[in-house]
Design an enzyme around this catalytic site. Sequence first.
Site, PDB file in Angstrom:
ATOM      1  CD  GLU A   1      63.108  42.462   9.001  1.00  0.00           C
ATOM      2  OE1 GLU A   1      62.227  43.300   9.297  1.00  0.00           O
ATOM      3  OE2 GLU A   1      63.075  41.756   7.977  1.00  0.00           O
TER       4      GLU A   1
ATOM      5  CD  GLU B   1      58.581  40.591   8.817  1.00  0.00           C
ATOM      6  OE1 GLU B   1      57.692  41.129   8.145  1.00  0.00           O
ATOM      7  OE2 GLU B   1      59.164  41.172   9.759  1.00  0.00           O
TER       8      GLU B   1
HETATM    9  O1  AHR Z   1      62.375  46.461   7.782  1.00  0.00           O
HETATM   10  C1  AHR Z   1      61.200  46.874   7.142  1.00  0.00           C
HETATM   11  C2  AHR Z   1      60.249  45.713   6.904  1.00  0.00           C
HETATM   12  O2  AHR Z   1      59.824  45.228   8.142  1.00  0.00           O
HETATM   13  C3  AHR Z   1      60.846  44.517   6.224  1.00  0.00           C
HETATM   14  O3  AHR Z   1      60.816  44.647   4.836  1.00  0.00           O
HETATM   15  C4  AHR Z   1      59.971  43.398   6.686  1.00  0.00           C
HETATM   16  O4  AHR Z   1      60.693  42.193   6.804  1.00  0.00           O
HETATM   17  C5  AHR Z   1      59.456  43.868   8.028  1.00  0.00           C
HETATM   18  O5  AHR Z   1      58.079  43.764   8.121  1.00  0.00           O
END
Ligand code: AHR
Length: 515
Positions: free
Chosen positions: A292, A173
Amino acid sequence: MRQANVLLDRNFTIGRVDPRLFGAFVEHLGRGVYGGLYEPDHPTADEKGFRRDVLDLVRELGVTIVKYPGGNFSHTYNWEDGVGPIGERPRRLNYAWQSTEPNSFGTNEFIDWCRLAGVEPMLVLNLATRGPQDAADLVEYCNLPGGTTLSELRRTHGWDKPHGVKFWCLGNEMDGPWHTGPDTAEEYGRVAARAAKIMRWVDSSIELAASGSSGRDLPTLGSWDETVLKHAFDHVDHIAIHTYLNNWKDDAPAFLASPDFVDAFIEEVVAIADAAAAKRRSEKRIMLSFNEWNVWYRTRRPYHTRLQPGWPVAPPILEEVYSVEDALVAGGILISLVNHADRVRSACLAQLVNAIAPIMTETGGPAWRQTIFYPFAQMSRLARGEVLRAKVECETYSAAYYSPYNAIDAFYPVPHAAYLKLAAIANEGGGLTLFALNRDVEQELTVLVNARGFGPLGVAEATVLTDSNLKAANSKAAPDRVKPAKLAGVAVGNETARIELPPASWSVVHLTAAS
Ligand code: AHR
């Protein structure tokens, strides 16, 4: 009662499902690691301190690859803190999650845990407060057999054989304004390209993912990915993107429509990656790592509610309790991912244990399955083979999906959400599996399937996940309150199936076939 027609042809395929689509994510966040994977005092702990009850559930979930150690945590992590004799490791501040990191669990423990769980490791590098040299050092530490200072260091730490880590993420990210690190796409793209070069000099067999857009609703979507690939296209294999969906407005139809955002997001990033290829007249295709994804909102905002004063070790944060409707949306996201199997080659449910997770534990107590466990486990088991290019004819509805995260009070139109969202897989070794989400919260949906080239069909397995209370959830006291039940309304014939889907439901129909 509504009706949908589905036309399938054994020869019309999208692509083969990469098993890495069924990945998950473990971060040093809350009780994800400590009290999750690792709890030496737990009654089920093995000699390394890994909870066996959690390992059993991870295997049942069918996870194939696990991203580690963050997340936001990775932005300030020094991998050297997590190796060597446990008693000598430093205690550090985990800035991202405002807690204390004891470092009793680090890279080598994670690799051991992966071997026991039967999953592949996906390591995330710190390209925020550290740089290309540190990234290359970790590759050397992990993957070289010996003969150099860092590979010999691993051996003296007790891991004689190299770990052979294939999949590496160049940061995480990096477009997010919520962390430290290179803050422009130009800056990050250059750093990622430089890190990738050195890492491949150390081990040419590795695969690399650049950090792409961490949300479709970020204002930098598009320009970020384009600029990063301008610098890193020749050096990376994948671009990583993320999505968390929400139901803040308690609007079930809009929430159920929201997985269509994932389809749109994938197609947009594929277009950007292919434009980068076209500019170079390159045959190379960058693959997507959707590393994610989940439903996450109750414990997401406001930020301070997930932080606890006093820098505690493993505080219980982000312990989202998932409902039936969350499981339906998770199933919808899985359908979106699988239907793009030609370009999405890896994906990670975020996360795995306790923090926004399919598996919950009590520290010192039992472990149980959250609602979102089920669609994932079913997909991982049965979505193996070729994805079919299904023609779905079905009424649509329009919805306004709300996302407050990156723009205040933003509504995103979903103008044509089909009541039926579906993926169809021609299974390895024969058979046909349908994954079907009925997004009509009031009416049943009759699905008439014409499956050309499959011959006479038989029902091997048919289940449904639904509930008269879409807010129902599992808990320690009632771990089996929500789970799939037998789906009764399935009738099959020669290349045909008729399936009755209850309102607001997720169904899996596994059919035997002549071919
Ligand atoms: O999964 C929780 C958080 O969400 C992670 O640390 C980050 O990559 C995302 O913003």
